[in-house]
Design an enzyme around this catalytic site. Sequence first.
Site, PDB file in Angstrom:
ATOM      1  CG  HIS A   1     -17.768 -97.050  36.424  1.00  0.00           C
ATOM      2  ND1 HIS A   1     -17.914 -96.071  35.474  1.00  0.00           N
ATOM      3  CD2 HIS A   1     -17.973 -96.442  37.615  1.00  0.00           C
ATOM      4  CE1 HIS A   1     -18.189 -94.919  36.059  1.00  0.00           C
ATOM      5  NE2 HIS A   1     -18.240 -95.121  37.365  1.00  0.00           N
TER       6      HIS A   1
ATOM      7  CG  HIS B   1     -21.227 -95.311  40.805  1.00  0.00           C
ATOM      8  ND1 HIS B   1     -21.862 -94.132  40.507  1.00  0.00           N
ATOM      9  CD2 HIS B   1     -19.969 -95.175  40.308  1.00  0.00           C
ATOM     10  CE1 HIS B   1     -21.020 -93.327  39.873  1.00  0.00           C
ATOM     11  NE2 HIS B   1     -19.863 -93.950  39.738  1.00  0.00           N
ATOM     12  CD  GLU B   2     -17.037 -96.978  41.761  1.00  0.00           C
ATOM     13  OE1 GLU B   2     -16.370 -97.105  40.705  1.00  0.00           O
ATOM     14  OE2 GLU B   2     -17.368 -95.866  42.208  1.00  0.00           O
TER      15      GLU B   2
END
Length: 164
Positions: A76, A72-73
């Site tokens: 980004h 998820h990170e």
Amino acid sequence: MPDRLRTACLSRLAQLVDLLNAQGFGLEPPTVSFDLRGQAAGRAWSARHHIQLNPVLLEENPEAFVREVVGHELAHLAAARRHGPLIRPHGPQWQETMRLIGLAPRRCHPFDTTRASAAPRPYRWDCDCPTPHWLTARRHATALRQGYRCLRCRASMRFERLAA
């Protein structure tokens, strides 16, 4: 935090960087720290190409954390690299990147944050979700002034009571 968890996160990160680079992203591996506190599982800093991870949530949920939060990170950082820093944090570019690495583009994690939360949460607020939400004094004061919508079900929240 055990070294095996740190190693698992860094290995997963290297695997995902390779996967994204095979898709033409041209990413360098980001720096990683394990010092995030509170309810957030992770935070990506695109300007510094850095990821912060929550060690308490990592220890409590190792498999899901390594599989989902690390991806998820990184998504980004990868989306900001490919599309520019002004994209919406969980917008279509980030969602596309999540799908490229084989993850569902979910905004929130499902982990219990009771032990990870630094501040006491004595204010109970209810919405349409089956479980109540416990807010800190700061968030409670803001919710009283401005109102508050649940991030999960999007319903308006109602203040119920102060914890006993």
